[in-house]
Design a protein around this motif. Structure first.
Motif, PDB file in Angstrom:
ATOM      1  N   HIS A  35      22.473 -14.827   2.121  1.00 50.79           N
ATOM      2  CA  HIS A  35      23.422 -15.211   1.077  1.00 50.79           C
ATOM      3  C   HIS A  35      23.817 -16.687   1.030  1.00 50.79           C
ATOM      4  O   HIS A  35      24.617 -17.061   0.165  1.00 50.79           O
ATOM      5  N   SER A  36      23.302 -17.544   1.909  1.00 50.79           N
ATOM      6  CA  SER A  36      23.805 -18.924   1.953  1.00 50.79           C
ATOM      7  C   SER A  36      23.598 -19.686   0.645  1.00 50.79           C
ATOM      8  O   SER A  36      24.361 -20.608   0.342  1.00 50.79           O
ATOM      9  N   CYS A  37      22.595 -19.311  -0.117  1.00 48.02           N
ATOM     10  CA  CYS A  37      22.317 -20.022  -1.372  1.00 48.02           C
ATOM     11  C   CYS A  37      22.714 -19.216  -2.606  1.00 48.02           C
ATOM     12  O   CYS A  37      22.372 -19.592  -3.734  1.00 48.02           O
ATOM     13  N   ASP A  38      23.443 -18.125  -2.414  1.00 47.15           N
ATOM     14  CA  ASP A  38      23.860 -17.304  -3.548  1.00 47.15           C
ATOM     15  C   ASP A  38      24.800 -18.059  -4.474  1.00 47.15           C
ATOM     16  O   ASP A  38      25.620 -18.873  -4.034  1.00 47.15           O
ATOM     17  N   GLU A  39      24.701 -17.739  -5.757  1.00 49.59           N
ATOM     18  CA  GLU A  39      25.686 -18.217  -6.719  1.00 49.59           C
ATOM     19  C   GLU A  39      27.037 -17.626  -6.339  1.00 49.59           C
ATOM     20  O   GLU A  39      27.170 -16.440  -6.058  1.00 49.59           O
ATOM     21  N   GLY A  40      28.048 -18.454  -6.281  1.00 46.38           N
ATOM     22  CA  GLY A  40      29.371 -17.971  -5.917  1.00 46.38           C
ATOM     23  C   GLY A  40      29.688 -18.076  -4.446  1.00 46.38           C
ATOM     24  O   GLY A  40      30.800 -17.743  -4.033  1.00 46.38           O
ATOM     25  N   VAL A  41      28.721 -18.542  -3.646  1.00 46.80           N
ATOM     26  CA  VAL A  41      28.941 -18.748  -2.212  1.00 46.80           C
ATOM     27  C   VAL A  41      28.876 -20.242  -1.921  1.00 46.80           C
ATOM     28  O   VAL A  41      27.996 -20.948  -2.417  1.00 46.80           O
ATOM     29  N   ARG A  42      29.799 -20.743  -1.111  1.00 48.66           N
ATOM     30  CA  ARG A  42      29.725 -22.125  -0.643  1.00 48.66           C
ATOM     31  C   ARG A  42      29.838 -22.118   0.867  1.00 48.66           C
ATOM     32  O   ARG A  42      30.859 -21.741   1.436  1.00 48.66           O
ATOM     33  N   VAL A  43      28.757 -22.523   1.532  1.00 47.94           N
ATOM     34  CA  VAL A  43      28.731 -22.624   2.986  1.00 47.94           C
ATOM     35  C   VAL A  43      29.132 -24.035   3.382  1.00 47.94           C
ATOM     36  O   VAL A  43      28.585 -25.015   2.870  1.00 47.94           O
ATOM     37  N   LEU A  44      30.104 -24.136   4.291  1.00 49.04           N
ATOM     38  CA  LEU A  44      30.607 -25.439   4.738  1.00 49.04           C
ATOM     39  C   LEU A  44      30.184 -25.697   6.182  1.00 49.04           C
ATOM     40  O   LEU A  44      30.509 -24.925   7.079  1.00 49.04           O
ATOM     41  N   ASP A  45      29.476 -26.784   6.387  1.00 44.40           N
ATOM     42  CA  ASP A  45      29.114 -27.265   7.719  1.00 44.40           C
ATOM     43  C   ASP A  45      30.225 -28.216   8.152  1.00 44.40           C
ATOM     44  O   ASP A  45      30.423 -29.264   7.541  1.00 44.40           O
ATOM     45  N   ILE A  46      30.949 -27.853   9.226  1.00 49.86           N
ATOM     46  CA  ILE A  46      32.103 -28.672   9.621  1.00 49.86           C
ATOM     47  C   ILE A  46      31.923 -29.280  11.016  1.00 49.86           C
ATOM     48  O   ILE A  46      32.899 -29.627  11.681  1.00 49.86           O
ATOM     49  N   ARG A  47      30.681 -29.411  11.461  1.00 55.14           N
ATOM     50  CA  ARG A  47      30.443 -30.016  12.770  1.00 55.14           C
ATOM     51  C   ARG A  47      31.053 -31.415  12.810  1.00 55.14           C
ATOM     52  O   ARG A  47      30.897 -32.197  11.877  1.00 55.14           O
ATOM     53  N   ASN A  48      31.734 -31.732  13.902  1.00 56.51           N
ATOM     54  CA  ASN A  48      32.532 -32.950  13.976  1.00 56.51           C
ATOM     55  C   ASN A  48      32.607 -33.425  15.423  1.00 56.51           C
ATOM     56  O   ASN A  48      32.075 -32.766  16.323  1.00 56.51           O
ATOM     57  N   PRO A  49      33.243 -34.567  15.689  1.00 59.80           N
ATOM     58  CA  PRO A  49      33.271 -35.091  17.058  1.00 59.80           C
ATOM     59  C   PRO A  49      33.832 -34.150  18.110  1.00 59.80           C
ATOM     60  O   PRO A  49      33.515 -34.305  19.297  1.00 59.80           O
ATOM     61  N   ILE A  50      34.641 -33.169  17.742  1.00 63.94           N
ATOM     62  CA  ILE A  50      35.133 -32.206  18.726  1.00 63.94           C
ATOM     63  C   ILE A  50      33.978 -31.497  19.413  1.00 63.94           C
ATOM     64  O   ILE A  50      34.016 -31.236  20.623  1.00 63.94           O
ATOM     65  N   ASP A  51      32.930 -31.185  18.649  1.00 62.99           N
ATOM     66  CA  ASP A  51      31.773 -30.477  19.216  1.00 62.99           C
ATOM     67  C   ASP A  51      30.537 -31.364  19.318  1.00 62.99           C
ATOM     68  O   ASP A  51      29.433 -30.879  19.543  1.00 62.99           O
ATOM     69  N   GLY A  52      30.723 -32.673  19.159  1.00 61.01           N
ATOM     70  CA  GLY A  52      29.590 -33.598  19.222  1.00 61.01           C
ATOM     71  C   GLY A  52      28.824 -33.702  17.922  1.00 61.01           C
ATOM     72  O   GLY A  52      27.750 -34.305  17.875  1.00 61.01           O
ATOM     73  N   GLY A  53      29.372 -33.124  16.851  1.00 62.97           N
ATOM     74  CA  GLY A  53      28.689 -33.131  15.568  1.00 62.97           C
ATOM     75  C   GLY A  53      29.103 -34.287  14.679  1.00 62.97           C
ATOM     76  O   GLY A  53      30.015 -35.053  14.987  1.00 62.97           O
ATOM     77  N   SER A  54      28.433 -34.400  13.538  1.00 60.74           N
ATOM     78  CA  SER A  54      28.687 -35.489  12.600  1.00 60.74           C
ATOM     79  C   SER A  54      27.925 -35.230  11.304  1.00 60.74           C
ATOM     80  O   SER A  54      27.085 -34.327  11.229  1.00 60.74           O
ATOM     81  N   ARG A  55      28.214 -36.046  10.298  1.00 59.64           N
ATOM     82  CA  ARG A  55      27.437 -35.968   9.058  1.00 59.64           C
ATOM     83  C   ARG A  55      25.961 -36.259   9.326  1.00 59.64           C
ATOM     84  O   ARG A  55      25.069 -35.636   8.722  1.00 59.64           O
ATOM     85  N   THR A  56      25.693 -37.196  10.230  1.00 55.42           N
ATOM     86  CA  THR A  56      24.297 -37.511  10.567  1.00 55.42           C
ATOM     87  C   THR A  56      23.579 -36.277  11.096  1.00 55.42           C
ATOM     88  O   THR A  56      22.429 -35.997  10.721  1.00 55.42           O
ATOM     89  N   MET A  57      24.238 -35.533  11.957  1.00 52.79           N
ATOM     90  CA  MET A  57      23.647 -34.307  12.483  1.00 52.79           C
ATOM     91  C   MET A  57      23.388 -33.306  11.361  1.00 52.79           C
ATOM     92  O   MET A  57      22.350 -32.623  11.341  1.00 52.79           O
ATOM     93  N   TYR A  58      24.326 -33.209  10.425  1.00 48.65           N
ATOM     94  CA  TYR A  58      24.144 -32.343   9.264  1.00 48.65           C
ATOM     95  C   TYR A  58      22.909 -32.753   8.475  1.00 48.65           C
ATOM     96  O   TYR A  58      22.085 -31.911   8.087  1.00 48.65           O
ATOM     97  N   LEU A  59      22.762 -34.053   8.217  1.00 51.66           N
ATOM     98  CA  LEU A  59      21.620 -34.539   7.440  1.00 51.66           C
ATOM     99  C   LEU A  59      20.290 -34.234   8.124  1.00 51.66           C
ATOM    100  O   LEU A  59      19.272 -34.005   7.473  1.00 51.66           O
ATOM    101  N   VAL A  67      27.093 -27.417   2.554  1.00 46.58           N
ATOM    102  CA  VAL A  67      27.692 -28.694   2.169  1.00 46.58           C
ATOM    103  C   VAL A  67      28.511 -29.192   3.350  1.00 46.58           C
ATOM    104  O   VAL A  67      29.194 -28.406   4.017  1.00 46.58           O
ATOM    105  N   TYR A  68      28.453 -30.488   3.597  1.00 48.94           N
ATOM    106  CA  TYR A  68      29.171 -31.034   4.749  1.00 48.94           C
ATOM    107  C   TYR A  68      30.584 -31.452   4.385  1.00 48.94           C
ATOM    108  O   TYR A  68      30.851 -32.044   3.338  1.00 48.94           O
ATOM    109  N   THR A  69      31.514 -31.142   5.299  1.00 49.15           N
ATOM    110  CA  THR A  69      32.873 -31.670   5.215  1.00 49.15           C
ATOM    111  C   THR A  69      33.368 -31.943   6.630  1.00 49.15           C
ATOM    112  O   THR A  69      33.126 -31.140   7.535  1.00 49.15           O
ATOM    113  N   ASP A  70      33.996 -33.078   6.823  1.00 52.17           N
ATOM    114  CA  ASP A  70      34.436 -33.488   8.157  1.00 52.17           C
ATOM    115  C   ASP A  70      35.816 -32.903   8.450  1.00 52.17           C
ATOM    116  O   ASP A  70      36.812 -33.286   7.834  1.00 52.17           O
ATOM    117  N   TYR A  71      35.874 -31.981   9.395  1.00 51.15           N
ATOM    118  CA  TYR A  71      37.130 -31.325   9.759  1.00 51.15           C
ATOM    119  C   TYR A  71      38.184 -32.329  10.215  1.00 51.15           C
ATOM    120  O   TYR A  71      39.372 -32.178   9.912  1.00 51.15           O
TER     121      TYR A  71
END
Length: 309
Positions: A35-59, A67-71
């Motif tokens: 379902h990640s690409c279903d119409e009406g669904v929005r999946v948010l990737d929130i990886r951030n410095p707390i877990d070592g994540g970033s927008r670069t990691m998302y890309l 879709v990326y959003t920084d927590y």
């Protein structure tokens, strides 16, 4: 099937036609693959410095259509009266959520990195924010990105997804948020349990958050460390049966009125999520000011198990 995820399977079986309904709190890998690409669904990737994540990691790699959003830096939390990590203004949150392609009919699915209970807290805090804004159609991917990526057969998408902006209108549920005064009154109210979600070394007063001015905890509070709630302190929740055992060990009645707190409302959101969403206790609130706000007010009482020189 883990009974935390049975209801997610039901949602998947219903298909897209059910997406306007309130979502189940947890979805699993099979659900997100379908379902990640279903119409009406929005999946948010929130990886951030707390877990070592970033927008670069998302890309470099993410779940398809996410879709990326920084927590931490994306506007989800803000400084209020010198206290960090507080809920941002509803109008600011609504505008930001709209830029993510989310409206009031969107099923939002949030995923963290999946390393630890601490980064699971990013997902639960954002989940609580949506609930506070009156949006019940929100879920968390149990296990996070690592659970998804651990199967090399699962598709990893690269690059950036930028959805068309939508209008999101908040309908505040202020009863989900506790204030300092609510906590103060709870101290003398035997019907309300204060649940300290911080590590036990902070609860007893050995260490404290850098922005807390006093050590220890709030009188009458019970210690239920956030790391207890996930499997081996990782990125997936324990079963409901295990969670009930842990609440009993902490002497927290899962049916009691509860206020969960920590330092700035991050770890506390794990306790709120478990109590409210997994154990079904509607009388649970989150104190997002938590110990940083509480200790800054010298008139607020504290207890300390140990005092180190």
């Amino acid at each position: 099937m883990n009974h935390l995820l049975k209801s997610a399977a039901v949602v998947a079986a219903m298909g897209c036609g059910s997406l306007s309904m309130a979502a189940e709190p947890l979805v699993d890998i099979d659900w997100i693959k379908a379902h990640s690409c279903d119409e009406g669904v929005r999946v948010l990737d929130i990886r951030n410095p707390i877990d070592g994540g970033s927008r670069t990691m998302y890309l470099q790699g993410h779940i398809p259509c996410a879709v990326y959003t920084d927590y931490l830096a994306g506007g989800w939390r803000t400084m209020v009266d010198g206290v960090p990590g507080q809920l941002s203004k509803p109008e600011d949150l609504a505008a930001m959520i709209g830029t993510l392609g989310i409206d009031n009919d969107t099923h939002v699915v949030i995923y963290h990195h999946g390393k630890s209970a601490v980064d699971m807290g990013s997902s639960t805090r954002m989940y609580w924010t949506f609930k506070f804004l009156g949006h019940d159609n929100v879920s968390i991917l149990n296990g996070g990105y690592l659970a998804y990526a651990s199967d090399t057969a699962n598709t990893i998408e690269k690059g950036n997804n930028k959805p068309e902006a939508r209008t999101f209108t908040p309908n505040l549920r202020t009863e989900l948020r506790a204030t300092k005064e609510d906590v103060k009154m709870a101290i003398d109210n035997e019907g309300t349990t204060l649940v300290d979600m911080r590590p036990n070394h902070q609860f007893v007063g050995i260490n404290r958050h850098p922005k807390s001015t006093r050590s220890g905890t709030i009188p009458t509070a019970r210690s239920l460390p956030e790391s207890w709630l996930t499997v081996n302190g990782g990125g997936a929740f324990r079963t409901v049966a295990e969670l009930r055992q842990l609440y009993a060990l902490a002497e927290v009645d899962p049916e009691s009125t509860q206020i969960a707190f920590c330092n700035t409302g991050h770890w506390a959101s794990l306790g709120w999520f478990v109590s409210s969403e997994l154990l079904g206790n509607a009388n649970t609130t989150l104190y997002d000011g938590s110990m940083v706000e509480w200790t800054a007010d010298e008139s607020m009482p504290m207890v300390q198990t140990i005092s180190l020189q």
